[in-house]
Design a protein around this motif. Structure first.
Motif, mmCIF file in Angstrom:
data_model
loop_
_atom_site.group_PDB
_atom_site.id
_atom_site.type_symbol
_atom_site.label_atom_id
_atom_site.label_comp_id
_atom_site.label_asym_id
_atom_site.label_seq_id
_atom_site.Cartn_x
_atom_site.Cartn_y
_atom_site.Cartn_z
ATOM 1 N N PHE A 66 0.826 -1.208 0.000
ATOM 2 C CA PHE A 66 0.000 0.000 0.000
ATOM 3 C C PHE A 66 0.862 1.261 0.000
ATOM 4 C CE2 PHE A 66 -3.400 -2.909 1.247
ATOM 5 C CZ PHE A 66 -4.413 -2.453 0.420
ATOM 6 N N GLY A 67 2.067 1.178 0.538
ATOM 7 C CA GLY A 67 2.980 2.305 0.424
ATOM 8 C C GLY A 67 3.353 2.561 -1.025
ATOM 9 N N CYS A 68 3.640 1.483 -1.763
ATOM 10 C CA CYS A 68 3.963 1.621 -3.182
ATOM 11 C C CYS A 68 2.750 2.105 -3.973
ATOM 12 C CB CYS A 68 4.439 0.278 -3.740
ATOM 13 S SG CYS A 68 5.985 -0.326 -3.022
ATOM 14 N N LEU A 69 1.563 1.678 -3.540
ATOM 15 C CA LEU A 69 0.336 2.033 -4.242
ATOM 16 C C LEU A 69 -0.009 3.517 -4.066
ATOM 17 C CD1 LEU A 69 -1.766 0.357 -5.896
ATOM 18 C CD2 LEU A 69 -3.114 0.208 -3.796
ATOM 19 N N SER A 70 0.347 4.083 -2.915
ATOM 20 C CA SER A 70 -0.068 5.456 -2.586
ATOM 21 C C SER A 70 1.037 6.485 -2.765
ATOM 22 C CB SER A 70 -0.558 5.506 -1.133
ATOM 23 O OG SER A 70 0.478 5.123 -0.228
ATOM 24 N N VAL A 71 2.232 6.064 -3.135
ATOM 25 C CA VAL A 71 3.353 7.006 -3.140
ATOM 26 C C VAL A 71 3.150 8.147 -4.133
ATOM 27 C CG1 VAL A 71 4.739 5.733 -4.848
ATOM 28 C CG2 VAL A 71 5.878 7.145 -3.121
ATOM 29 N N ASP A 72 2.536 7.864 -5.287
ATOM 30 C CA ASP A 72 2.366 8.920 -6.292
ATOM 31 C C ASP A 72 1.395 9.998 -5.837
ATOM 32 O OD1 ASP A 72 4.159 7.881 -8.079
ATOM 33 O OD2 ASP A 72 2.680 6.682 -9.151
ATOM 34 N N ALA A 73 0.462 9.637 -4.964
ATOM 35 C CA ALA A 73 -0.498 10.625 -4.472
ATOM 36 C C ALA A 73 0.142 11.589 -3.480
ATOM 37 C CB ALA A 73 -1.683 9.912 -3.812
ATOM 38 N N LEU A 74 1.272 11.189 -2.881
ATOM 39 C CA LEU A 74 1.945 12.005 -1.868
ATOM 40 C C LEU A 74 3.211 12.666 -2.383
ATOM 41 C CD1 LEU A 74 1.570 9.519 1.124
ATOM 42 C CD2 LEU A 74 0.230 11.579 0.728
ATOM 43 N N PHE A 75 3.927 11.962 -3.232
ATOM 44 C CA PHE A 75 5.216 12.459 -3.717
ATOM 45 C C PHE A 75 5.218 12.373 -5.244
ATOM 46 C CE2 PHE A 75 5.790 10.132 0.286
ATOM 47 C CZ PHE A 75 6.302 11.124 1.102
ATOM 48 N N ARG A 76 5.058 13.487 -5.881
ATOM 49 C CA ARG A 76 5.062 13.493 -7.341
ATOM 50 C C ARG A 76 6.498 13.685 -7.822
ATOM 51 N NH1 ARG A 76 0.099 13.413 -9.325
ATOM 52 N NH2 ARG A 76 -1.657 13.996 -7.979
ATOM 53 N N VAL A 77 7.192 12.566 -7.905
ATOM 54 C CA VAL A 77 8.603 12.625 -8.254
ATOM 55 C C VAL A 77 8.952 11.441 -9.141
ATOM 56 C CG1 VAL A 77 9.222 11.354 -6.152
ATOM 57 C CG2 VAL A 77 10.961 12.692 -7.327
ATOM 58 N N ARG A 78 9.861 11.666 -10.052
ATOM 59 C CA ARG A 78 10.384 10.599 -10.882
ATOM 60 C C ARG A 78 11.910 10.657 -10.783
ATOM 61 N NH1 ARG A 78 6.013 9.418 -10.490
ATOM 62 N NH2 ARG A 78 4.423 8.794 -12.014
ATOM 63 N N PRO A 79 12.540 9.663 -10.173
ATOM 64 C CA PRO A 79 14.003 9.680 -10.042
ATOM 65 C C PRO A 79 14.675 9.779 -11.408
ATOM 66 C CG PRO A 79 13.029 7.948 -8.691
ATOM 67 C CD PRO A 79 11.932 8.475 -9.564
ATOM 68 N N ASP A 80 15.767 10.508 -11.454
ATOM 69 C CA ASP A 80 16.500 10.702 -12.713
ATOM 70 C C ASP A 80 17.462 9.539 -12.933
ATOM 71 O OD1 ASP A 80 15.321 13.211 -13.201
ATOM 72 O OD2 ASP A 80 16.765 14.172 -11.838
ATOM 73 N N PRO A 81 17.358 8.861 -14.090
ATOM 74 C CA PRO A 81 18.320 7.790 -14.394
ATOM 75 C C PRO A 81 19.737 8.342 -14.475
ATOM 76 C CG PRO A 81 16.415 7.672 -15.846
ATOM 77 C CD PRO A 81 16.332 8.993 -15.123
ATOM 78 N N LEU A 82 20.699 7.504 -14.155
ATOM 79 C CA LEU A 82 22.109 7.890 -14.208
ATOM 80 C C LEU A 82 22.725 7.279 -15.456
ATOM 81 C CD1 LEU A 82 24.410 9.313 -12.582
ATOM 82 C CD2 LEU A 82 24.952 7.062 -11.658
ATOM 83 N N PRO A 83 23.193 8.095 -16.394
ATOM 84 C CA PRO A 83 23.783 7.531 -17.618
ATOM 85 C C PRO A 83 25.104 6.841 -17.321
ATOM 86 C CG PRO A 83 24.081 9.917 -17.550
ATOM 87 C CD PRO A 83 23.197 9.566 -16.386
ATOM 88 N N GLY A 84 25.440 5.909 -18.206
ATOM 89 C CA GLY A 84 26.710 5.202 -18.041
ATOM 90 C C GLY A 84 26.518 3.865 -17.368
ATOM 91 N N GLY A 85 27.534 3.006 -17.458
ATOM 92 C CA GLY A 85 27.476 1.682 -16.854
ATOM 93 C C GLY A 85 28.021 1.674 -15.443
ATOM 94 N N SER A 86 28.170 0.468 -14.926
ATOM 95 C CA SER A 86 28.666 0.299 -13.569
ATOM 96 C C SER A 86 30.191 0.295 -13.538
ATOM 97 C CB SER A 86 28.140 -1.021 -12.989
ATOM 98 O OG SER A 86 28.798 -1.335 -11.787
ATOM 99 N N ALA A 87 30.737 0.954 -12.521
ATOM 100 C CA ALA A 87 32.197 0.936 -12.350
ATOM 101 C C ALA A 87 32.700 -0.474 -12.065
ATOM 102 C CB ALA A 87 32.592 1.882 -11.213
ATOM 103 N N LEU A 88 31.815 -1.345 -11.574
ATOM 104 C CA LEU A 88 32.220 -2.723 -11.286
ATOM 105 C C LEU A 88 32.744 -3.415 -12.531
ATOM 106 C CD1 LEU A 88 32.188 -5.212 -9.296
ATOM 107 C CD2 LEU A 88 29.923 -5.703 -10.236
ATOM 108 N N PHE A 89 32.102 -3.171 -13.669
ATOM 109 C CA PHE A 89 32.470 -3.873 -14.888
ATOM 110 C C PHE A 89 33.728 -3.318 -15.545
ATOM 111 C CE2 PHE A 89 27.729 -4.895 -15.157
ATOM 112 C CZ PHE A 89 27.918 -6.050 -14.399
#
Length: 317
Positions: free
Chosen positions: A124-147
């Motif tokens: 229910f937290g996942c279901l209601s999050v958009d009603a409380l926090f109108r945010v879209r995380p910004d993707p990070l370009p590039g690959g992983s430093a691990l590889f």
């Protein structure tokens, strides 16, 4: 389903059950790790959680060197104020719940039925999050430093795992007795997660609940089935250890666990990533947002424990 698909499904279910048993027997929990560090000055549990990340990192390096299909990995995200807010909510939710998402599985494995309310709260937290926090995380370009690391490190990791696994045979003359130490548990969690990564792709039970809440077509039946196997493995582990004792929950305990799950659901989508996904994928992939989120979560849990003891100086675990 074809016989081959049935075999793959059974193998994935067995891996999820092994992970559940290892979580229960190793008492794997971020809240317990912070509690141990504050009360006893020891970081055994925290080191074990980070060791699970190390196992996965080595395994991902080895998979690059093997002629196997590359597992599908989620995209990383940029560090932002939402990362900090989400990880603070994740830590606060774990404190309220008295267990992180790993710890909730371990508690269920002991028969503490109040923690059956944590997954619905998370949903229910996942279901209601958009009603409380109108945010879209910004993707990070590039690959992983691990590889960017040499492939030889993957083979060195494989040799180290074989050495660790063979330890009981070497020390006890070929008659080992399995001891579910935190290190043994985290090794099992890491290897089971890697196997699931190959069989089903990136999988964490919090991700399955988040996808279900947001209506994403990601094989809900299979992923929820794996969640059931995870819980069954935890309960089997508790029964085998003699820790199983069904406890009828009180209403206040159910409310506490539901509320903790709700907060963790909000936090996991703001970061984004639940505690299990951060530890088993974000940290090994060396994604900065995952390290910032995990560190912030631990600090918030520590601050909440300290503040609670100023008001009521009793043990909160």
């Amino acid at each position: 389903m074809s016989p081959g698909q049935w075999l793959l499904a059974l193998a994935a279910g067995a891996c999820a059950a092994l992970m559940g048993a290892a979580i229960q027997r190793g008492a794997t929990c971020t809240v317990a790790a912070v509690h141990e560090l504050m009360d006893q000055g020891r970081g055994t549990r925290l080191r074990s959680l980070l060791e699970a990340s190390l196992w996965v990192a080595g395994g991902l390096l080895l998979l690059r060197a093997l002629p196997l299909p590359a597992p599908t990995l989620p995209a990383p995200y940029a560090v932002s104020r939402w990362t900090l807010l989400g990880s603070a909510l994740l830590g606060l939710g774990a404190f309220v719940n008295r267990a992180c998402v790993f710890g909730a599985v371990a508690r269920l494995g002991n028969g503490e039925w109040a923690y059956l309310a944590t997954p619905p709260g998370f949903f229910f937290g996942c279901l209601s999050v958009d009603a409380l926090f109108r945010v879209r995380p910004d993707p990070l370009p590039g690959g992983s430093a691990l590889f960017a690391a040499p492939l030889a490190l993957g083979w060195a990791w494989a040799a180290f795992v074989l050495w660790r696994v063979s330890g009981p045979w070497r020390r006890r003359g070929g008659h080992p007795r399995l001891a579910w130490t935190p290190h043994a548990a985290t090794l099992s969690i890491g290897l089971a997660f890697l196997a699931l990564l190959l069989l089903e792709g990136s999988w964490a039970y919090t991700d399955a609940l988040a996808e279900l809440a947001r209506g994403m077509a990601m094989g809900h039946g299979t992923r929820l089935g794996l969640f059931g196997c995870l819980l069954a493995g935890a309960m089997w582990g508790g029964w085998r250890a003699g820790l199983w004792k069904a406890r009828t929950p009180r209403a206040v305990e159910l409310l506490r666990c539901f509320s903790g799950g709700l907060l963790m659901g909000w936090g996991s989508l703001l970061i984004p990533g639940g505690n299990d996904g951060l530890i088993l994928l974000g940290l090994p992939m060396l994604w900065p947002y995952a390290w910032v989120a995990f560190a912030t979560m631990c600090l918030v849990i520590a601050a909440a424990l300290w503040a609670a003891r100023q008001v009521r100086p009793a043990s909160i675990a």
